[in-house]
Design a protein around this motif. Structure first.
Motif, mmCIF file in Angstrom:
data_model
loop_
_atom_site.group_PDB
_atom_site.id
_atom_site.type_symbol
_atom_site.label_atom_id
_atom_site.label_comp_id
_atom_site.label_asym_id
_atom_site.label_seq_id
_atom_site.Cartn_x
_atom_site.Cartn_y
_atom_site.Cartn_z
ATOM 1 N N PHE A 187 -19.437 41.827 15.961
ATOM 2 C CA PHE A 187 -18.851 41.933 17.296
ATOM 3 C C PHE A 187 -19.611 42.900 18.199
ATOM 4 O O PHE A 187 -19.847 42.608 19.370
ATOM 5 C CB PHE A 187 -17.380 42.344 17.220
ATOM 6 C CG PHE A 187 -16.727 42.369 18.569
ATOM 7 C CD1 PHE A 187 -16.420 41.180 19.216
ATOM 8 C CD2 PHE A 187 -16.457 43.568 19.205
ATOM 9 C CE1 PHE A 187 -15.849 41.179 20.469
ATOM 10 C CE2 PHE A 187 -15.880 43.575 20.469
ATOM 11 C CZ PHE A 187 -15.574 42.386 21.099
ATOM 12 N N LEU A 192 -18.594 36.225 14.151
ATOM 13 C CA LEU A 192 -18.352 36.886 15.427
ATOM 14 C C LEU A 192 -17.639 38.221 15.223
ATOM 15 O O LEU A 192 -18.018 39.235 15.815
ATOM 16 C CB LEU A 192 -17.520 35.980 16.340
ATOM 17 C CG LEU A 192 -17.142 36.542 17.700
ATOM 18 C CD1 LEU A 192 -18.379 36.867 18.520
ATOM 19 C CD2 LEU A 192 -16.267 35.550 18.439
ATOM 20 N N VAL A 236 -12.688 37.514 20.661
ATOM 21 C CA VAL A 236 -13.387 38.458 21.537
ATOM 22 C C VAL A 236 -12.382 39.247 22.376
ATOM 23 O O VAL A 236 -12.472 40.474 22.490
ATOM 24 C CB VAL A 236 -14.404 37.726 22.448
ATOM 25 C CG1 VAL A 236 -14.936 38.639 23.537
ATOM 26 C CG2 VAL A 236 -15.550 37.160 21.620
ATOM 27 N N LYS A 260 -10.395 44.771 13.392
ATOM 28 C CA LYS A 260 -11.130 43.599 12.913
ATOM 29 C C LYS A 260 -10.410 42.903 11.764
ATOM 30 O O LYS A 260 -10.318 41.678 11.731
ATOM 31 C CB LYS A 260 -12.543 43.980 12.492
ATOM 32 C CG LYS A 260 -13.466 44.263 13.647
ATOM 33 C CD LYS A 260 -14.861 44.567 13.126
ATOM 34 C CE LYS A 260 -15.830 44.796 14.244
ATOM 35 N NZ LYS A 260 -17.183 45.022 13.750
ATOM 36 N N THR A 264 -7.405 41.027 12.994
ATOM 37 C CA THR A 264 -7.857 39.857 13.758
ATOM 38 C C THR A 264 -8.317 38.759 12.807
ATOM 39 O O THR A 264 -7.999 37.581 13.005
ATOM 40 C CB THR A 264 -8.998 40.255 14.715
ATOM 41 O OG1 THR A 264 -8.544 41.312 15.559
ATOM 42 C CG2 THR A 264 -9.435 39.085 15.557
ATOM 43 N N ARG A 301 -23.983 40.290 25.253
ATOM 44 C CA ARG A 301 -23.219 39.820 26.411
ATOM 45 C C ARG A 301 -23.369 40.770 27.605
ATOM 46 O O ARG A 301 -23.412 40.324 28.742
ATOM 47 C CB ARG A 301 -21.755 39.685 26.016
ATOM 48 C CG ARG A 301 -20.962 38.854 26.951
ATOM 49 C CD ARG A 301 -19.654 38.475 26.319
ATOM 50 N NE ARG A 301 -18.735 38.144 27.373
ATOM 51 C CZ ARG A 301 -17.446 38.350 27.335
ATOM 52 N NH1 ARG A 301 -16.918 38.889 26.277
ATOM 53 N NH2 ARG A 301 -16.686 38.010 28.333
ATOM 54 N N PHE A 347 -22.675 41.309 19.445
ATOM 55 C CA PHE A 347 -22.308 40.293 20.425
ATOM 56 C C PHE A 347 -22.028 40.942 21.778
ATOM 57 O O PHE A 347 -22.477 40.449 22.808
ATOM 58 C CB PHE A 347 -21.076 39.503 19.952
ATOM 59 C CG PHE A 347 -20.515 38.588 20.992
ATOM 60 C CD1 PHE A 347 -21.142 37.387 21.291
ATOM 61 C CD2 PHE A 347 -19.367 38.929 21.696
ATOM 62 C CE1 PHE A 347 -20.635 36.545 22.276
ATOM 63 C CE2 PHE A 347 -18.850 38.096 22.671
ATOM 64 C CZ PHE A 347 -19.486 36.900 22.963
ATOM 65 N N GLN A 348 -21.300 42.051 21.781
ATOM 66 C CA GLN A 348 -20.997 42.749 23.036
ATOM 67 C C GLN A 348 -22.267 43.256 23.713
ATOM 68 O O GLN A 348 -22.396 43.169 24.930
ATOM 69 C CB GLN A 348 -20.049 43.918 22.781
ATOM 70 C CG GLN A 348 -18.602 43.517 22.811
ATOM 71 C CD GLN A 348 -17.710 44.747 22.815
ATOM 72 O OE1 GLN A 348 -17.945 45.710 22.102
ATOM 73 N NE2 GLN A 348 -16.674 44.691 23.623
ATOM 74 N N HIS A 387 -12.727 31.417 19.236
ATOM 75 C CA HIS A 387 -13.776 32.421 19.402
ATOM 76 C C HIS A 387 -13.478 33.372 20.556
ATOM 77 O O HIS A 387 -13.588 34.584 20.410
ATOM 78 C CB HIS A 387 -15.126 31.732 19.608
ATOM 79 C CG HIS A 387 -15.547 30.922 18.439
ATOM 80 N ND1 HIS A 387 -15.106 29.628 18.236
ATOM 81 C CD2 HIS A 387 -16.348 31.211 17.389
ATOM 82 C CE1 HIS A 387 -15.627 29.164 17.115
ATOM 83 N NE2 HIS A 387 -16.389 30.109 16.578
ATOM 84 N N LEU A 388 -13.102 32.834 21.692
ATOM 85 C CA LEU A 388 -12.790 33.682 22.839
ATOM 86 C C LEU A 388 -11.538 34.512 22.578
ATOM 87 O O LEU A 388 -11.463 35.676 22.986
ATOM 88 C CB LEU A 388 -12.625 32.849 24.114
ATOM 89 C CG LEU A 388 -12.406 33.623 25.410
ATOM 90 C CD1 LEU A 388 -13.522 34.637 25.645
ATOM 91 C CD2 LEU A 388 -12.302 32.667 26.588
ATOM 92 N N SER A 422 -11.620 43.220 21.980
ATOM 93 C CA SER A 422 -11.895 43.983 23.201
ATOM 94 C C SER A 422 -10.668 44.762 23.662
ATOM 95 O O SER A 422 -10.794 45.829 24.264
ATOM 96 C CB SER A 422 -12.340 43.050 24.337
ATOM 97 O OG SER A 422 -13.550 42.431 24.017
#
Length: 149
Positions: free
Chosen positions: A60, A56, A109, A118, A121, A67, A63-64, A105-106, A113
């Motif tokens: 990322f 993820l 994100v 990265k 994180t 989404r 993924f964005q 996971h959330l 965001s």
């Protein structure tokens, strides 16, 4: 034959731990309750969860984009709580609370965001998952042991 069944159970542990919202909080106690080796359950759960978190973070931006194509979602209560934690405690606080508040996971994100790097994180999520894996594995093992006696 029994070895293959046991091997399959450990593969399932790894896969289920990788799925967002199932993760280590649920899978470790279930695996230990089913009589599997607690160290192996903890280790495979950690690796499974961490593997999808790493993917993820790595992808990322993709993924964005994916989404953003979906219809807009309303901000959920868990996401709001995560932002509050971010504002108060920063990346370390969100990463450490993430598995319980939003899921790892959330939390990733939300952190990225909100501007987290990265690499940072990745580091804090790894630390968080390692600590929670140890705590949940030990608690589950001794909790199951208490119920058996």
């Amino acid at each position: 034959m029994e070895f293959l069944l046991s091997l399959w159970e450990y593969i399932v542990i790894f896969i289920l731990a990788a799925i967002p919202w199932i993760e280590i909080l649920i899978i470790i106690p279930i695996g230990i309750l089913n009589g599997l080796n607690p160290l192996l359950v903890g280790f495979l759960s950690f690796l499974g969860n961490l593997s999808t978190v790493y993917l993820l973070i790595l992808f990322f931006e993709k993924f964005q984009q994916w989404r953003a194509k979906k219809k807009p979602k309303k901000e959920k209560k868990r996401a709001k709580r995560a932002v509050e934690i971010w504002n108060k405690y920063g990346l370390p606080g969100l990463s450490l609370a993430g598995p319980f508040i939003t899921g790892a996971h959330l939390a990733v994100v939300i952190a990225i965001s909100l501007g987290a790097k990265k690499q940072a994180t990745l580091l804090w999520t790894t630390i968080s998952l390692a600590l929670w894996t140890i705590a949940i594995t030990v608690t589950s093992y001794y909790g199951v042991d208490l119920f058996k006696n």
